[in-house]
Design an enzyme around this catalytic site. Structure first.
Site, PDB file in Angstrom:
ATOM      1  N   ASP A 233      -9.081  -2.902   6.427  1.00 16.97           N
ATOM      2  CA  ASP A 233      -9.144  -1.824   7.351  1.00 16.97           C
ATOM      3  C   ASP A 233     -10.036  -1.330   8.337  1.00 16.97           C
ATOM      4  OD1 ASP A 233      -6.890  -1.386   5.654  1.00 16.97           O
ATOM      5  OD2 ASP A 233      -7.512   0.810   4.991  1.00 16.97           O
TER       6      ASP A 233
ATOM      7  N   CYS B 249     -10.003  -5.116  -1.593  1.00 15.37           N
ATOM      8  CA  CYS B 249      -9.601  -4.271  -0.288  1.00 15.37           C
ATOM      9  C   CYS B 249      -8.525  -3.447  -0.627  1.00 15.37           C
ATOM     10  CB  CYS B 249      -9.577  -5.070   0.768  1.00 15.37           C
ATOM     11  SG  CYS B 249     -11.186  -6.072   1.280  1.00 15.37           S
ATOM     12  N   ASP B 250      -8.391  -2.401   0.506  1.00 18.98           N
ATOM     13  CA  ASP B 250      -7.780  -1.174   0.227  1.00 18.98           C
ATOM     14  C   ASP B 250      -6.531  -0.993  -0.027  1.00 18.98           C
ATOM     15  OD1 ASP B 250     -10.152  -0.981   1.358  1.00 18.98           O
ATOM     16  OD2 ASP B 250      -9.745   1.035   2.601  1.00 18.98           O
ATOM     17  N   LYS B 251      -5.558  -2.095   0.663  1.00 19.78           N
ATOM     18  CA  LYS B 251      -4.003  -1.994   0.249  1.00 19.78           C
ATOM     19  C   LYS B 251      -3.594  -3.175  -0.582  1.00 19.78           C
ATOM     20  CE  LYS B 251      -4.482   1.582   2.844  1.00 19.78           C
ATOM     21  NZ  LYS B 251      -5.785   1.200   3.250  1.00 19.78           N
TER      22      LYS B 251
ATOM     23  N   CYS C 181     -16.591  -3.316   1.446  1.00 18.11           N
ATOM     24  CA  CYS C 181     -17.796  -2.623   1.689  1.00 18.11           C
ATOM     25  C   CYS C 181     -18.306  -1.934   0.688  1.00 18.11           C
ATOM     26  CB  CYS C 181     -17.196  -1.635   2.876  1.00 18.11           C
ATOM     27  SG  CYS C 181     -16.539  -2.292   4.213  1.00 18.11           S
TER      28      CYS C 181
ATOM     29  N   GLU D 146      -5.557   5.663   9.048  1.00 20.62           N
ATOM     30  CA  GLU D 146      -7.067   6.400   8.568  1.00 20.62           C
ATOM     31  C   GLU D 146      -7.638   6.937   9.885  1.00 20.62           C
ATOM     32  OE1 GLU D 146      -8.022   4.128   4.212  1.00 20.62           O
ATOM     33  OE2 GLU D 146      -9.111   3.658   6.085  1.00 20.62           O
TER      34      GLU D 146
ATOM     35  N   SER E 224     -10.298   7.628   5.622  1.00 18.52           N
ATOM     36  CA  SER E 224     -11.028   6.434   4.692  1.00 18.52           C
ATOM     37  C   SER E 224     -11.814   6.847   3.606  1.00 18.52           C
ATOM     38  CB  SER E 224     -11.996   5.770   5.791  1.00 18.52           C
ATOM     39  OG  SER E 224     -12.877   4.770   5.276  1.00 18.52           O
TER      40      SER E 224
END
Length: 553
Positions: free
Chosen positions: A78, A119-121, A191, A444, A470
């Site tokens: 992302d 991670c995000d997705k 992150c 985002e 985000s």
């Protein structure tokens, strides 16, 4: 075993021959076949260490008497996709990941799977596949990144995004921005704050789908490798015992996860991902559940972006198990977890390694950071079906705000105005046609929020969007407005200068325009059409509203 369909009997000699071409022996044909589903790639910092994690998982599988077969899923970072067309592909990749795992597992009829993800997705996509397939499954999340260090302070990716805004506002030099660029992201891992990637890792542990401590064990920590080996060993036992994913995860498991989410001030993206995961498990999880539990679950640790602590501090203070210990009187303690113990039994086993640090950075039910949870669900005339905000990251003076709408039909248009300093204190920036269908892909908005923060306006300007924010966003930033503009939602009817009223404590988001005027606008409203082809065109056709998790059914 499921895998007997591919390896047992006279008529399966051709199948065995192909398996032997990969190195499988006759003795291994009698053992459980375990998929090692790895999202490792060389593009995403959170994934570059996953080859080592996979080797540890496979070692655990072999030592427990299983046969590992590794394959890879896709992944989009992302941060790298942020602020341009690439972000339109991030959320849609979640369903592609889920589908790809189903295709391989069903096509080869493997017995169980260890899912290695970050991670995000990517993590939500793996969890959705676990629910859909309902076979023995255990998740090893890759772990957070160690924060960087610049000017005697810990830093991370959000420091760089906000540094861009500070540089544009001439608050920092080009040289300082270069230092932030060079030193804020230290290496492997997701992150370093409580952004979406780490929130979802914590949700995975809270759901019971990864071993205790896995959600916060850092990418650079040997503990992650030990957990990976243990997970490899455990999956073989789960296959032998017939423990499938849906026998672990129930609606009460989701309630536990949401309570943890509220306590840690997690990313608003959980209101997209947890309903989608629940749907894959055959359950219905609505925004009302988030709102109900937010009102009764306090926020008890202040982590980045809203607070000052990093995931490193959280892990040292006991991580998810420490939070769940604080919430013990509220949790559903009899829910199962992948290690064969209940939530309550795991908490009984929990040992606080650093009690002084824990006491310093983690509140209690009696003395929380905030009385309510980190996320609030707002409804009103601008968001009839709901919207979400990370209230734990909002300055108290912006919990209630009323101001004129500054309307933009894309993130790029909003960024142009922000860079040109056309946004002033008191404004409510409206970014629309960025929803699941309108974007398409529901981008985002970290770049606009970071630019505003860098310019010193994050406690003076609100942002609302039918897109997303985000997990790194802070401030009065309200996303997921439903219905979205593309579907004729009220956000599509907003005009420049309209007054928007935000009341987070009252859970209200209202457009102060009379119903008579809104009806006149509806009669002439024509949604803007963004031309897309390929995957995004198919995604737009089938994706649901953000209020339902932006799922494809």
């Amino acid at each position: 075993m499921r895998s007997d369909k591919t390896k047992k009997g006279l008529e399966r000699a051709p199948h065995r021959s192909l398996l032997k071409a990969t190195g499988v022996t006759d003795s291994e044909m009698k053992k459980p076949f375990i998929a090692v589903v790895n999202s490792r790639n060389e593009l995403i910092p959170g994934h570059i260490n996953l080859d080592k994690v996979a080797e540890a998982v496979k070692a655990g599988i072999r030592s427990a008497g299983g046969v590992p077969f590794e394959f890879h899923t896709i992944g989009i970072c992302d941060g790298i996709a942020m602020g341009h067309e690439g972000m339109k592909y991030s959320l849609p990749s979640r369903e592609a990941i889920e589908d790809s795992i189903e295709l391989v597992l069903q096509g080869h009829q493997l017995d169980g799977m260890v899912m290695i993800t970050a991670c995000d997705k990517i993590t939500p996509g793996h969890l959705m596949a676990a629910g859909r397939l309902d076979i023995p499954a255990i998740v090893v999340t890759g772990g957070p990144m160690i924060p960087g260090f610049v000017d005697d302070e810990y830093r991370d990716l959000i420091s760089v995004f906000e540094g861009v805004g500070e540089c544009q506002a001439e608050k920092v030099s080009d040289e300082k921005l270069k230092l932030l660029e060079d030193c804020s992201c230290s290496g492997a891992g997701s992150c370093a704050g409580m952004y979406t990637a780490n929130t979802m890792a914590c949700m995975t542990e809270a759901l019971g789908l990864s071993l205790p401590d896995c959600g916060t064990a850092h990418a650079a920590d040997a503990k992650k490798i030990r957990l990976a080996k243990d997970s490899g060993e455990r999956i073989v036992s789960m296959v032998n015992e017939g423990i499938n994913a849906r026998s672990i995860v129930t609606m009460k498991s989701f309630e536990n996860a949401i309570m943890v989410d509220m306590a840690i001030g997690g990313s608003t993206n959980t209101t997209l991902h947890l309903p989608a995961i629940a749907h894959a498990f055959g359950l219905e999880l609505t925004l009302d559940v988030f709102d109900r539990l937010s009102r009764t679950t306090p926020h008890i640790i202040s982590l980045k972006p809203g607070g000052s602590h990093y995931m490193l501090d959280f892990d040292r203070a006991g991580g998810v198990q420490a939070i769940m210990s604080r919430l013990k009187s509220k949790l559903n303690l009899n829910e199962a977890t992948v290690n064969g113990k209940t939530v309550g039994q795991n908490l009984d086993d929990f040992v606080m390694v650093n009690p002084k640090l824990n006491a310093r950075i983690m509140g209690t039910l009696e003395s929380p950071i905030h009385e309510e949870g980190g996320i609030a669900v707002l409804k009103g005339s601008l968001a009839p079906d709901g919207s979400v905000v990370k209230q734990a990251a909002v300055d108290p003076k912006m919990l209630k705000h009323s101001g004129p709408a500054r309307v933009f039909d894309s993130e790029e248009a909003a960024m142009e105005a922000i860079r040109a300093r056309k946004i002033v204190a008191g404004d409510v920036v409206v970014i629309r046609y960025e929803g699941p269908k309108g974007g398409p892909g529901m981008r985002e908005m970290l770049s606009p929020t970071s630019a505003i923060a860098g310019m010193g306006l994050i406690d003076k300007v609100a942002l609302v969007t039918d897109g997303r924010f985000s997990g790194g966003t802070r401030g009065p930033c309200i996303g997921h407005i439903s219905p979205e503009a593309q579907e004729g939602g009220p956000i599509g009817l907003v005009k420049e200068g309209d007054i928007i009223e935000i009341d987070i404590p009252a859970r209200r988001l209202d457009l102060k325009v009379s119903e008579e005027d809104l009806q006149k606008r509806r009669e002439v409203f024509v949604p803007m059409e963004k031309k897309v082809t390929g995957y995004l065109a198919r995604y737009r056709k089938f994706v649901s509203s953000a209020s339902k998790g932006a799922i494809i059914d």
